[in-house]
Design a protein around this motif. Structure first.
Motif, PDB file in Angstrom:
ATOM      1  N   PHE A 280      49.670  30.575  10.786  1.00 44.01           N
ATOM      2  CA  PHE A 280      48.441  29.809  10.597  1.00 44.01           C
ATOM      3  C   PHE A 280      47.219  30.545  11.155  1.00 44.01           C
ATOM      4  N   ALA A 281      47.401  31.278  12.237  1.00 44.72           N
ATOM      5  CA  ALA A 281      46.281  32.074  12.750  1.00 44.72           C
ATOM      6  C   ALA A 281      45.857  33.106  11.714  1.00 44.72           C
ATOM      7  N   ASN A 282      46.818  33.731  11.062  1.00 49.28           N
ATOM      8  CA  ASN A 282      46.502  34.719  10.027  1.00 49.28           C
ATOM      9  C   ASN A 282      45.882  34.073   8.790  1.00 49.28           C
TER      10      ASN A 282
ATOM     11  N   GLY B  28      43.709  31.771   9.104  1.00 44.36           N
ATOM     12  CA  GLY B  28      42.346  31.417   9.502  1.00 44.36           C
ATOM     13  C   GLY B  28      42.200  30.116  10.234  1.00 44.36           C
ATOM     14  N   VAL B  29      43.308  29.488  10.631  1.00 44.55           N
ATOM     15  CA  VAL B  29      43.201  28.280  11.463  1.00 44.55           C
ATOM     16  C   VAL B  29      42.821  28.726  12.867  1.00 44.55           C
ATOM     17  N   ARG B  30      41.769  28.143  13.409  1.00 42.38           N
ATOM     18  CA  ARG B  30      41.242  28.611  14.675  1.00 42.38           C
ATOM     19  C   ARG B  30      41.395  27.617  15.822  1.00 42.38           C
ATOM     20  N   ILE B  31      41.804  26.391  15.523  1.00 43.00           N
ATOM     21  CA  ILE B  31      41.962  25.378  16.572  1.00 43.00           C
ATOM     22  C   ILE B  31      43.296  24.670  16.370  1.00 43.00           C
ATOM     23  N   PHE B  32      44.139  24.665  17.409  1.00 43.27           N
ATOM     24  CA  PHE B  32      45.442  24.003  17.375  1.00 43.27           C
ATOM     25  C   PHE B  32      45.438  22.863  18.393  1.00 43.27           C
ATOM     26  N   GLN B  33      45.275  21.631  17.916  1.00 40.83           N
ATOM     27  CA  GLN B  33      45.433  20.462  18.783  1.00 40.83           C
ATOM     28  C   GLN B  33      46.926  20.182  18.888  1.00 40.83           C
ATOM     29  N   LEU B  34      47.443  20.058  20.096  1.00 43.15           N
ATOM     30  CA  LEU B  34      48.887  20.030  20.289  1.00 43.15           C
ATOM     31  C   LEU B  34      49.528  18.733  19.816  1.00 43.15           C
TER      32      LEU B  34
ATOM     33  N   CYS C  27      49.687  30.616  21.096  1.00 41.93           N
ATOM     34  CA  CYS C  27      48.264  30.433  20.784  1.00 41.93           C
ATOM     35  C   CYS C  27      47.409  31.404  21.594  1.00 41.93           C
ATOM     36  N   ASN C  28      47.741  31.560  22.867  1.00 40.27           N
ATOM     37  CA  ASN C  28      47.019  32.523  23.698  1.00 40.27           C
ATOM     38  C   ASN C  28      47.123  33.920  23.115  1.00 40.27           C
ATOM     39  N   ALA C  29      48.323  34.302  22.697  1.00 44.68           N
ATOM     40  CA  ALA C  29      48.527  35.645  22.155  1.00 44.68           C
ATOM     41  C   ALA C  29      47.736  35.862  20.874  1.00 44.68           C
ATOM     42  N   GLN C  30      47.584  34.799  20.076  1.00 44.21           N
ATOM     43  CA  GLN C  30      46.862  34.894  18.809  1.00 44.21           C
ATOM     44  C   GLN C  30      45.369  34.586  18.953  1.00 44.21           C
ATOM     45  N   ARG C  31      44.945  34.253  20.163  1.00 41.57           N
ATOM     46  CA  ARG C  31      43.543  33.969  20.454  1.00 41.57           C
ATOM     47  C   ARG C  31      42.996  32.851  19.575  1.00 41.57           C
ATOM     48  N   VAL C  32      43.733  31.737  19.563  1.00 40.95           N
ATOM     49  CA  VAL C  32      43.242  30.520  18.924  1.00 40.95           C
ATOM     50  C   VAL C  32      43.056  29.458  20.006  1.00 40.95           C
ATOM     51  N   MET C  33      42.158  28.515  19.755  1.00 43.05           N
ATOM     52  CA  MET C  33      41.874  27.473  20.732  1.00 43.05           C
ATOM     53  C   MET C  33      43.058  26.523  20.860  1.00 43.05           C
ATOM     54  N   VAL C  34      43.375  26.169  22.098  1.00 44.07           N
ATOM     55  CA  VAL C  34      44.357  25.131  22.395  1.00 44.07           C
ATOM     56  C   VAL C  34      43.565  23.874  22.732  1.00 44.07           C
ATOM     57  N   ASP C  35      43.661  22.865  21.859  1.00 40.01           N
ATOM     58  CA  ASP C  35      42.869  21.644  21.967  1.00 40.01           C
ATOM     59  C   ASP C  35      43.771  20.508  22.458  1.00 40.01           C
ATOM     60  N   LEU C  36      43.336  19.826  23.512  1.00 39.91           N
ATOM     61  CA  LEU C  36      44.131  18.735  24.091  1.00 39.91           C
ATOM     62  C   LEU C  36      43.512  17.361  23.843  1.00 39.91           C
ATOM     63  N   SER C  37      42.674  17.238  22.805  1.00 41.61           N
ATOM     64  CA  SER C  37      42.237  15.914  22.374  1.00 41.61           C
ATOM     65  C   SER C  37      43.475  15.116  21.963  1.00 41.61           C
ATOM     66  N   HIS C  38      43.448  13.812  22.176  1.00 41.19           N
ATOM     67  CA  HIS C  38      44.535  12.890  21.815  1.00 41.19           C
ATOM     68  C   HIS C  38      45.764  13.013  22.712  1.00 41.19           C
ATOM     69  N   SER C  39      45.820  13.986  23.594  1.00 42.82           N
ATOM     70  CA  SER C  39      47.029  14.181  24.389  1.00 42.82           C
ATOM     71  C   SER C  39      47.122  13.177  25.531  1.00 42.82           C
ATOM     72  N   GLY C  40      48.344  13.014  26.069  1.00 42.40           N
ATOM     73  CA  GLY C  40      48.526  12.286  27.311  1.00 42.40           C
ATOM     74  C   GLY C  40      47.996  13.096  28.472  1.00 42.40           C
ATOM     75  N   GLU C  41      47.770  12.420  29.599  1.00 43.57           N
ATOM     76  CA  GLU C  41      47.157  13.090  30.744  1.00 43.57           C
ATOM     77  C   GLU C  41      48.000  14.256  31.241  1.00 43.57           C
ATOM     78  N   GLN C  42      49.295  14.073  31.402  1.00 43.52           N
ATOM     79  CA  GLN C  42      50.127  15.147  31.930  1.00 43.52           C
ATOM     80  C   GLN C  42      50.207  16.321  30.952  1.00 43.52           C
ATOM     81  N   THR C  43      50.231  16.032  29.668  1.00 44.45           N
ATOM     82  CA  THR C  43      50.235  17.106  28.671  1.00 44.45           C
ATOM     83  C   THR C  43      48.991  17.967  28.809  1.00 44.45           C
ATOM     84  N   CYS C  44      47.854  17.318  28.980  1.00 44.48           N
ATOM     85  CA  CYS C  44      46.589  18.041  29.118  1.00 44.48           C
ATOM     86  C   CYS C  44      46.551  18.863  30.407  1.00 44.48           C
ATOM     87  N   LEU C  45      46.924  18.240  31.511  1.00 44.97           N
ATOM     88  CA  LEU C  45      46.879  18.935  32.791  1.00 44.97           C
ATOM     89  C   LEU C  45      47.811  20.145  32.803  1.00 44.97           C
TER      90      LEU C  45
END
Length: 374
Positions: free
Chosen positions: A148-150, A152-158, A189-207
């Motif tokens: 997906f990074a290839n 052109g997807v640039r944001i991955f909300q988990l 995601c870090n290796a592919q330099r795409v954003m890791v988005d934690l919108s909608h996540s639970g608190e522990q998932t985000c932290l």
């Protein structure tokens, strides 16, 4: 772009506002030279029914996007919920959106880097940032991040609101955090330099994601739970950790900004103000979770909304605070003049032009450059 009478009327609100400003002797268009980035929104016509998340760019939608001053927007494509195969649906929608962008290349461009956002502003185009709102399409194969990074997807909300194979969403009762596979996806995601988005996540998932990620993470559309205590809003601990690690927080224009469910512009400003005071002015922006084209007939829309909320509840993807009588937008902060109205409200709050420029887009641009490169 040619405008018929209907489309001309669709952008008239923004034009009239600019005229009123000139008559008052103030800056005719405070947004003209700003980079305006909606960290999560849409570019479509909510008055027209749609069967998928693939945007349909009518003349009205394009005209109002330009009139709004929007530079770039993170649009949701791919699987969010339903019976379709998440991977197949997501690949197909990337391809279909690419085709739409090619067909409207005079007005739109696909964003891959921070430099593309600047180029969109310089060329008078609206930039589309491709983003996911559910990691279900990863299956059990983290190498799909590379695919997906290839593409052109640039944001991955988990996660979306429920739990998935990556972690718990905001409505998952266990608040269990990331799974081992979720940690693997974050690393990919870090290796592919795409954003890791934690919108909608639970608190522990985000932290947990903020702590283990080698790059700053984002919460592209949220509110502040300290201001309005609902699960879709983020705790101070989440907001502060994301900001302290160099991340980005976008405040949405959603009913969750007030316990009544009837959020107004003043509530948007209150949540922005809390986030700025907590996280600093370099980490806060906007992710409206809405379009610049507004609903024309709110009364007729209420019947459509009631069915949509019922369907979301039946599918188990709704959030606490969603009701048939709560609009998924802020009534007095919508349409093609919404960003100008927000600028006026922030100025009235005492915000400087420099700080407003950061919130309207500068902070997201700086964050994007950190993740995607210049």
């Amino acid at each position: 772009m040619k405008l018929d009478r209907r489309n001309f009327m669709g952008v008239s609100a923004a034009m009239l506002a600019a005229g009123s400003a000139r008559a008052a002797g103030v800056d005719a268009d405070p947004i003209k030279d700003m980079i305006v980035i909606n960290a999560l929104g849409g570019l479509g016509d909510p008055n027209q029914p749609a069967d998928s998340l693939v945007p349909q760019f009518s003349p009205r939608v394009l005209a109002e996007a330009h009139a709004s001053g929007l530079t770039a927007v993170n649009i949701t494509i791919g699987y969010v919920s339903g019976s379709a195969d998440p991977f197949e649906q997501s690949v197909r929608e990337v391809a279909e959106t690419d085709a739409q962008v090619r067909a409207n290349s005079r007005d739109l461009m696909k964003i891959l880097t921070a430099a593309d956002i600047r180029r969109a502003k310089a060329e008078g185009k609206v930039g589309l940032i491709y983003g996911f709102q559910n990691g279900a399409m990863m299956g059990q194969d983290a190498s799909r991040v590379d695919i997906f990074a290839n593409l052109g997807v640039r944001i991955f909300q988990l996660t979306y609101n429920p739990a998935n194979q990556l972690g718990d969403g905001s409505m998952a009762p266990g608040n269990r955090g990331l799974t081992p596979f979720g940690r693997e996806v974050v690393a990919r995601c870090n290796a592919q330099r795409v954003m890791v988005d934690l919108s909608h996540s639970g608190e522990q998932t985000c932290l947990e994601a903020a702590r283990i990620s080698k790059q700053p993470i984002s919460i592209n559309h949220t509110g502040c739970r300290a201001v309005t205590n609902l699960p879709r809003n983020k705790t101070d601990a989440e907001l502060k950790l994301v900001a302290d690690r160099g991340g980005f927080i976008g405040i949405y224009f959603m009913p969750f900004l007030d316990m009544s469910g009837h959020a107004r512009a003043e509530h948007v400003v209150a949540h922005i103000d809390h986030a700025v005071k907590l996280c600093g002015e370099d980490h806060v922006g906007i992710g409206t979770d809405g379009t610049v084209t507004q609903i024309d007939d709110l009364k007729a829309y209420e019947a459509v909304l009631a069915k949509e909320i019922a369907a979301r509840q039946a599918a188990g993807i709704s959030a606490k605070g969603e009701r048939p009588d709560t609009y998924p937008f802020v009534v007095d902060l919508r349409g093609p003049d919404q960003f100008r109205k927000l600028i006026g409200l922030l100025r009235a709050k005492g915000y400087s032009t420099a700080r407003i420029e950061k919130i309207l887009g500068g902070n997201f641009l700086a964050y994007a450059q950190t993740i995607w490169g210049a």
